[in-house]
Design a protein around this motif. Structure first.
Motif, PDB file in Angstrom:
ATOM      1  N   GLN A 109      35.336  23.729  -7.503  1.00 17.04           N
ATOM      2  CA  GLN A 109      36.460  24.660  -7.440  1.00 17.04           C
ATOM      3  C   GLN A 109      37.697  24.001  -6.838  1.00 17.04           C
ATOM      4  O   GLN A 109      38.816  24.253  -7.258  1.00 17.04           O
ATOM      5  CB  GLN A 109      36.071  25.890  -6.629  1.00 17.04           C
ATOM      6  CG  GLN A 109      35.053  26.777  -7.329  1.00 17.04           C
ATOM      7  CD  GLN A 109      34.746  28.028  -6.536  1.00 17.04           C
ATOM      8  OE1 GLN A 109      35.445  28.375  -5.607  1.00 17.04           O
ATOM      9  NE2 GLN A 109      33.683  28.714  -6.913  1.00 17.04           N
ATOM     10  N   GLY A 110      37.512  23.153  -5.822  1.00 18.91           N
ATOM     11  CA  GLY A 110      38.641  22.463  -5.212  1.00 18.91           C
ATOM     12  C   GLY A 110      39.336  21.540  -6.203  1.00 18.91           C
ATOM     13  O   GLY A 110      40.564  21.490  -6.267  1.00 18.91           O
ATOM     14  N   SER A 111      38.545  20.827  -7.002  1.00 21.82           N
ATOM     15  CA  SER A 111      39.119  19.926  -7.996  1.00 21.82           C
ATOM     16  C   SER A 111      39.860  20.699  -9.072  1.00 21.82           C
ATOM     17  O   SER A 111      40.927  20.269  -9.542  1.00 21.82           O
ATOM     18  CB  SER A 111      38.016  19.071  -8.640  1.00 21.82           C
ATOM     19  OG  SER A 111      37.405  18.240  -7.672  1.00 21.82           O
ATOM     20  N   SER A 113      41.330  23.545  -8.599  1.00 25.02           N
ATOM     21  CA  SER A 113      42.573  23.977  -7.958  1.00 25.02           C
ATOM     22  C   SER A 113      43.605  22.857  -7.984  1.00 25.02           C
ATOM     23  O   SER A 113      44.791  23.100  -8.242  1.00 25.02           O
ATOM     24  CB  SER A 113      42.287  24.413  -6.514  1.00 25.02           C
ATOM     25  OG  SER A 113      43.482  24.679  -5.821  1.00 25.02           O
ATOM     26  N   ASN A 114      43.150  21.628  -7.740  1.00 28.61           N
ATOM     27  CA  ASN A 114      44.064  20.493  -7.791  1.00 28.61           C
ATOM     28  C   ASN A 114      44.554  20.235  -9.211  1.00 28.61           C
ATOM     29  O   ASN A 114      45.713  19.851  -9.421  1.00 28.61           O
ATOM     30  CB  ASN A 114      43.375  19.239  -7.245  1.00 28.61           C
ATOM     31  CG  ASN A 114      43.121  19.333  -5.755  1.00 28.61           C
ATOM     32  OD1 ASN A 114      43.846  19.999  -5.033  1.00 28.61           O
ATOM     33  ND2 ASN A 114      42.059  18.685  -5.297  1.00 28.61           N
ATOM     34  N   GLY A 117      47.128  22.773  -9.859  1.00 31.41           N
ATOM     35  CA  GLY A 117      48.336  22.379  -9.135  1.00 31.41           C
ATOM     36  C   GLY A 117      49.082  21.265  -9.849  1.00 31.41           C
ATOM     37  O   GLY A 117      50.314  21.275  -9.915  1.00 31.41           O
ATOM     38  N   ASN A 164      47.029  17.937  -5.346  1.00 29.28           N
ATOM     39  CA  ASN A 164      48.049  18.738  -6.014  1.00 29.28           C
ATOM     40  C   ASN A 164      47.929  20.228  -5.709  1.00 29.28           C
ATOM     41  O   ASN A 164      48.916  20.958  -5.804  1.00 29.28           O
ATOM     42  CB  ASN A 164      47.973  18.527  -7.531  1.00 29.28           C
ATOM     43  CG  ASN A 164      48.488  17.160  -7.929  1.00 29.28           C
ATOM     44  OD1 ASN A 164      49.324  16.585  -7.236  1.00 29.28           O
ATOM     45  ND2 ASN A 164      47.982  16.634  -9.023  1.00 29.28           N
ATOM     46  N   GLY A 165      46.709  20.687  -5.357  1.00 29.72           N
ATOM     47  CA  GLY A 165      46.527  22.112  -5.063  1.00 29.72           C
ATOM     48  C   GLY A 165      47.366  22.549  -3.880  1.00 29.72           C
ATOM     49  O   GLY A 165      48.164  23.489  -3.981  1.00 29.72           O
ATOM     50  N   SER A 168      51.315  21.957  -4.504  1.00 23.90           N
ATOM     51  CA  SER A 168      52.024  22.938  -5.328  1.00 23.90           C
ATOM     52  C   SER A 168      52.187  24.278  -4.628  1.00 23.90           C
ATOM     53  O   SER A 168      53.070  25.064  -4.976  1.00 23.90           O
ATOM     54  CB  SER A 168      51.282  23.142  -6.656  1.00 23.90           C
ATOM     55  OG  SER A 168      49.985  23.671  -6.433  1.00 23.90           O
ATOM     56  N   ASN A 169      51.332  24.565  -3.625  1.00 24.91           N
ATOM     57  CA  ASN A 169      51.404  25.840  -2.909  1.00 24.91           C
ATOM     58  C   ASN A 169      52.179  25.746  -1.597  1.00 24.91           C
ATOM     59  O   ASN A 169      52.333  26.753  -0.903  1.00 24.91           O
ATOM     60  CB  ASN A 169      49.994  26.361  -2.609  1.00 24.91           C
ATOM     61  CG  ASN A 169      49.281  26.823  -3.862  1.00 24.91           C
ATOM     62  OD1 ASN A 169      49.879  27.445  -4.720  1.00 24.91           O
ATOM     63  ND2 ASN A 169      48.001  26.490  -3.983  1.00 24.91           N
TER      64      ASN A 169
END
Length: 274
Positions: A109-111, A113-114, A117, A164-165, A168-169
């Motif tokens: 899930q983290g990847s 999200s990145n 992003g 990048n997650g 971008s936030n």
């Protein structure tokens, strides 16, 4: 008798193997021909698509990202075609691939999200390669925008990778968009100092520097009056690439000028109530 039976059994297996091989060889040959032609075709399409995007002046980061998406999509299509030609049931394979993709997606899930992003950065372009930015407590020049991370080179030549997650936030300060930056320098002078004289001397030093921009005009203002000092703010403008050098030069030159004119610089004392 057992030896003869074993011999005939092995002979039958060999004959059956060659029979199956002869029947299956056309599929095998055609499948590998499709694979070879497909790999060559994918490379050709990749080069052609990059040339078209460069000719139409696509953003380099977006071009690379779209080319990567295209090449992986074509590889998946080629692989499915290859195994289908071999006689493997593709519907079962697609179902297994889908289940595996779901499981991998849940664990990464983290990847993902990145990845999302990275998509947002590439599409909305809050910064580009070569821009100087400040984000996540890091200041540096963007050297590469990858799918999952952004590579930044700091002023002391350290390579910093930011996912990048979170990038971008978060808040991003881009120093390169306008092409120039304002310096915010300050001096604390004693109350015996003639303010007008000090301001004129500072402006003289600032305006003589070859890298200080004429427009917008540099200004020197009284920022604050405290119990022990007069705080002057110096606000000249410089190009992004000259920012660090101009800041250092002006501080040194103003200090030398104050010493020459007998102007006392007061130590900075932070207000306890601030």
């Amino acid at each position: 008798m057992n030896v003869k039976q074993s011999f005939f059994s092995a002979d039958n297996y060999i004959k059956e193997f060659f029979k199956v091989l002869m029947e299956y060889s056309p599929k095998l040959v055609s499948a590998f021909i499709i694979l070879a032609v497909g790999l060559y075709g994918i490379r050709f399409i990749n080069r052609l698509s990059l040339k078209i995007m460069v000719k139409r002046e696509f953003d380099p980061t977006l071009s690379k990202f779209l080319a990567d998406i295209l090449i992986w999509a074509l590889r998946v299509l080629l692989f499915v075609t290859f195994i289908s030609k071999l006689g493997i049931e593709t519907s079962s394979f697609v179902a297994i691939l889908g289940a595996a993709g779901l499981a991998i997606g849940m664990s990464l899930q983290g990847s993902l999200s990145n990845f999302a992003g990275g998509m947002l950065i590439i599409v909305f372009k809050p910064f580009r390669v070569g821009d100087t930015i400040e984000a996540q407590g890091v200041v540096g020049t963007v050297s590469e925008i990858q799918i999952f991370v952004t590579r930044i080179i700091s002023a002391n030549n350290q390579t910093i990778l930011i996912p990048n997650g979170i990038l971008s936030n978060g808040i991003i300060t881009n120093f390169s968009v306008a092409g120039m930056r304002r310096l915010d320098l300050s001096f604390s002078l004693s109350y015996e100092t003639n303010i007008k004289e000090a301001k004129d001397l500072i402006l003289e030093v600032v305006c003589k520097h070859p890298k200080v921009l004429k427009q917008p005009e540099p200004v020197v203002v009284v920022r604050e009056l405290t119990d022990n000092a007069i705080h002057l703010a110096i606000r000249p403008w410089a190009k992004n690439e000259d920012f660090g050098m101009v800041s250092s030069d002006l501080l040194e030159q103003c200090k030398n000028m104050f010493d020459e004119k007998g102007i006392t610089i007061q130590p900075f004392v932070r207000d306890k109530n601030s």
